[in-house]
Design a protein around this motif. Structure first.
Motif, mmCIF file in Angstrom:
data_model
loop_
_atom_site.group_PDB
_atom_site.id
_atom_site.type_symbol
_atom_site.label_atom_id
_atom_site.label_comp_id
_atom_site.label_asym_id
_atom_site.label_seq_id
_atom_site.Cartn_x
_atom_site.Cartn_y
_atom_site.Cartn_z
ATOM 1 N N LYS A 1 88.374 61.982 52.691
ATOM 2 C CA LYS A 1 88.554 63.432 52.707
ATOM 3 C C LYS A 1 87.277 64.123 53.191
ATOM 4 C CE LYS A 1 90.494 67.420 51.762
ATOM 5 N NZ LYS A 1 91.596 67.955 52.596
ATOM 6 N N ILE A 2 86.145 63.700 52.677
ATOM 7 C CA ILE A 2 84.867 64.281 53.105
ATOM 8 C C ILE A 2 84.616 63.968 54.577
ATOM 9 C CG2 ILE A 2 82.372 64.220 52.789
ATOM 10 C CD1 ILE A 2 83.797 65.675 50.571
ATOM 11 N N LYS A 3 84.957 62.791 55.006
ATOM 12 C CA LYS A 3 84.776 62.405 56.408
ATOM 13 C C LYS A 3 85.620 63.297 57.321
ATOM 14 C CE LYS A 3 85.179 58.433 59.521
ATOM 15 N NZ LYS A 3 85.499 56.974 59.608
ATOM 16 N N ALA A 4 86.869 63.515 56.945
ATOM 17 C CA ALA A 4 87.758 64.360 57.752
ATOM 18 C C ALA A 4 87.238 65.796 57.797
ATOM 19 C CB ALA A 4 89.169 64.325 57.185
ATOM 20 N N THR A 5 86.768 66.290 56.653
ATOM 21 C CA THR A 5 86.225 67.651 56.595
ATOM 22 C C THR A 5 85.002 67.788 57.493
ATOM 23 O OG1 THR A 5 87.037 67.978 54.338
ATOM 24 C CG2 THR A 5 85.233 69.400 55.076
ATOM 25 N N THR A 6 84.109 66.805 57.395
ATOM 26 C CA THR A 6 82.887 66.837 58.209
ATOM 27 C C THR A 6 83.210 66.718 59.685
ATOM 28 O OG1 THR A 6 81.724 65.760 56.364
ATOM 29 C CG2 THR A 6 80.604 65.821 58.498
ATOM 30 N N ASN A 7 84.129 65.829 60.020
ATOM 31 C CA ASN A 7 84.522 65.657 61.429
ATOM 32 C C ASN A 7 85.066 66.956 62.008
ATOM 33 O OD1 ASN A 7 83.906 63.152 62.502
ATOM 34 N ND2 ASN A 7 85.678 62.163 61.599
ATOM 35 N N LYS A 8 85.936 67.605 61.255
ATOM 36 C CA LYS A 8 86.538 68.847 61.730
ATOM 37 C C LYS A 8 85.481 69.932 61.873
ATOM 38 C CE LYS A 8 90.780 71.483 61.052
ATOM 39 N NZ LYS A 8 91.984 71.636 60.212
#
Length: 727
Positions: free
Chosen positions: A501-508
């Motif tokens: 979830k944190i990875k997806a948030t950071t990527n976006k």
């Protein structure tokens, strides 16, 4: 009084012509401006006012052009005109010699190399004789890539037979009137050995391209030998100009009519048959016999005046017969047309400049050299860093953060951390610990050990499975380690979900920020591709950190220096003793039974050990759970995802990173796509050439031209400013 109640010398009603407008210097300058516009390619984007001569083959079009321009147009039976020809007359100062300049204005459809080559085509003459004119047409056709005249069909050449390029013949001299006309290939239907039906369609397409333009005045040439309605030129003119407001009709070959047919042509000339807003003219050109006999153009004029001075032709208005009257009318018509269209022309040019500005803004600054590439990247990286640090710290100031929740990365990460903690608290353990709050809880321990849904049952099973060399009544230390590993089994799943979830948030967040600071899509994609390598390395380090924390918590020794562990464990043991004592029944005299007390606080070794394991496990689990959640939030999320160091994913696009790129790496990241580079060059070239037009736009004595000059001057200043901005 002439036909239709119109006085001799009076223009056709609705033509808008006025005598004496734009005489002298103003008129010359206005026509020069239009010509320079065309030379500098403005006609590629917007239409320019022009007079176009259109007619069927054998209609007498070439002879008419010869009479109007005094140029020796070819009148052979083979197809000669395969491209548009613009003839421009300009008056020079008294005493200056006559000059003729021949150039090619390239079509908008060709490539830049072809355009450059055609712009280099130049011929100069003092006079243009028939042989010279024929050679110029042949050379121009060669430059345009057309096959030789007269052998097109016979040789089976399948290449282009017609061109969109324009041959420009500019004649300057002190005795010339200001006049300009465009000749296009003659229309035909029947195929010959020199021209195919396909050629006919190509010519019709070319003619339509000119006459469909709302700024084109159509000079429709028709042979008197045929009904005007049956001639192709009037069908096309009617389609292009249904109301006839842009069409002027010219009837040729009246001298070739059979006696008695003159009335039909006179009726057409009086605008009673095919009604045109600008009416009709009748001219008598050199016949085939005249040419064979060597009749000169001057002799042609004498014969024409004599012809129209005899009946029945002398019944027509004198200003509607003969090439001299036609040329005078055309000159006035074109001048008025240019005058009326010029303000709208400038408005359209301003609109095109605005479009060019927007397009160049999208293309971004030039990135052809390493210095330009590094300079652009440094500018973007600095802007990125300023916004990125605000996002990490939760300072949501600026356009990027306004009303866009996905851009507020600190807020999104905080929500995810809260959810992760909630999942671990509620669902992170395999089974609930038993409350030690009532006498019944204490009494039910032994009973619960037989209940598979109770944690006591699991503890009892592990207690017996872990028996080693310890004496009866003691507990093997491995028992608590195994139970803790079992109880925290879900930590891995929830921490990996949190990680994703944190990875997806950071990527976006990174993707949105890179796109925001770098609106050019090609550069954005290549920059992201390069940054993704750094970002994935940061994510890999974060993944290693998470696995290390999980391993330390669940597979290492059980260790804590947290004082709350001892307090919780002591409180649990005290509660067990207190509730055990509460279960003792006192005697009737209130005397405590010692044996009852001993029985209450004592139990079998198995029950006592299982209770103790439960309380130790519960106390340690709660300490380890809080420590684990904090470590994931700090050591994984903060250290590796939201790090303010340049190797952190959110801050990876930094000036330091740009400064370390090699020349090859700069080209890979910021090198300009060839198509983009070519497009920018085209726009720059257009703006550059149009900026040079300021030299030709000078206000004169006429008030209208002064206003136009002011408009154009402002436009030119804008162009020059814009051009230098993007050099």
């Amino acid at each position: 009084m002439a036909e239709n109640g119109r006085k001799s010398g009076e223009v056709v009603p609705g033509s808008g012509l006025k005598p004496g407008l734009f005489d002298g210097k103003d008129k010359s300058k206005l026509f020069d401006i239009i010509d320079k516009f065309r030379e500098n390619g403005i006609h590629e984007d917007i239409s320019l006012p022009q007079l176009v001569v259109v007619g069927d083959q054998s209609s007498g079009k070439s002879s008419l052009l010869e009479a109007l321009t005094r140029l020796p147009f070819p009148v052979a039976g083979t197809l000669c005109t395969r491209f548009a020809t613009q003839i421009v007359f300009r008056r020079s100062a008294p005493g200056e010699p006559d000059r003729i300049k021949v150039t090619i204005i390239p079509s908008e459809h060709g490539g830049e190399d072809r355009k450059t080559s055609l712009r280099g085509f130049t011929r100069y003459f003092d006079t243009l004789e028939a042989d010279d004119f024929s050679d110029v047409l042949s050379d121009a056709g060669d430059a345009m890539g057309l096959p030789k005249i007269g052998v097109i069909q016979a040789t089976g050449n399948s290449g282009a037979r017609f061109s969109d390029d324009v041959l420009k013949i500019e004649l300057t001299g002190p005795n010339h009137d200001h006049f300009s006309v465009v000749d296009v290939p003659g229309l035909f239907q029947a195929a010959t050995v020199y021209q195919t039906e396909e050629d006919g369609k190509m010519v019709e397409t070319l003619v339509k391209r000119y006459i469909n333009d709302s700024r084109t005045i159509i000079l429709a040439v028709a042979s008197s030998l045929h009904e005007t309605a049956n001639q192709k030129v009037f069908r096309l003119a009617k389609e292009a100009d249904p109301r006839g407001t842009r069409t002027l009709g010219v009837l040729t070959k009246p001298d070739a009519l059979q006696k008695g047919d003159e009335g039909r042509i006179i009726d057409v000339a009086r605008n009673n048959v095919t009604v045109l807003n600008h009416g009709w003219f009748v001219v008598r050109n050199r016949s085939t016999q005249d040419i064979a006999e060597g009749v000169t153009l001057e002799e042609r004029d004498v014969k024409e005046r004599a012809f129209f001075s005899r009946p029945p032709w002398k019944s027509l208005a004198a200003d509607r017969v003969g090439v001299t009257a036609l040329k005078k009318f055309l000159r006035a018509l074109l001048e008025d047309h240019v005058r009326k269209e010029f303000p709208n022309l400038l408005k359209e040019m301003n609109a095109l400049i605005e479009e060019a500005e927007k397009e160049l803004e999208v293309l971004g600054p030039c990135r052809e050299t390493p210095d330009e590439q590094r300079r652009i990247l440094l500018k973007l990286a600095t802007k990125y860093q300023n916004i990125a640090i605000n996002g990490i710290l939760g300072n949501y100031r600026g356009e990027f953060f306004d009303k866009v929740e996905d851009h507020r990365v600190r807020m999104l990460v905080a929500k995810s951390n809260d959810k992760f903690n909630e999942n671990i608290v509620r669902h992170g353990h395999s089974m609930d610990f038993e409350d030690i709050g009532t006498v019944e809880d204490i009494r039910d321990t032994k009973k619960s050990m037989s209940n598979p849904n109770s944690i006591y049952c699991r503890i009892r099973k592990e207690y017996h499975a872990s028996r080693g060399c310890e004496l009866p009544g003691m507990v093997n230390p491995i028992t608590v380690e195994n139970l803790f590993k079992w109880q925290s089994e879900a930590w891995g799943k929830f921490s990996e979900e949190h990680f994703d979830k944190i990875k997806a948030t950071t990527n976006k967040y990174i993707a949105n920020l890179v796109k925001y600071v770098c609106p050019e899509q090609d550069l954005e994609l290549r920059l992201r591709a390069r940054l993704d390598i750094i970002i994935e390395q940061a994510y890999s380090r974060a993944d290693d950190e998470l696995r290390s924390i999980l391993k330390s918590e669940r597979e290492g020794v059980l260790l804590t220096l947290d004082s709350s562990y001892a307090k919780v464990l002591q409180e649990a043991r005290k509660n067990r003793t207190m509730f055990a004592l509460d279960a003792v029944q006192l005697g009737t005299e209130g005397v405590c039974n010692s044996m009852a007390i001993l029985d209450a606080v004592s139990s079998s070794n198995e029950v006592q050990n299982i209770n103790d394991i439960h309380d130790i496990l519960a106390a340690y689990y709660h300490v380890a759970r809080k420590r684990f959640v904090d470590n994931v939030a700090l050591q994984v999320v903060e250290r590796h995802f939201l790090s303010r160091e340049e190797d952190g994913p959110a801050m990876c696009f930094s000036p330091q990173w740009v400064g370390g790129l090699s020349v090859d790496e700069l080209e890979m990241v910021a090198g300009e796509d060839k198509a983009v580079s070519n497009r920018r060059a085209v726009l720059r070239d257009k703006l550059d050439r149009r900026g040079l037009l300021s030299a030709y736009i000078l206000p004169g004595d006429t008030e209208g031209l002064l206003a136009l000059g002011n408009i154009v001057g402002a436009w030119v200043m804008f162009v020059l400013h814009f051009f230098w901005r993007f050099r």
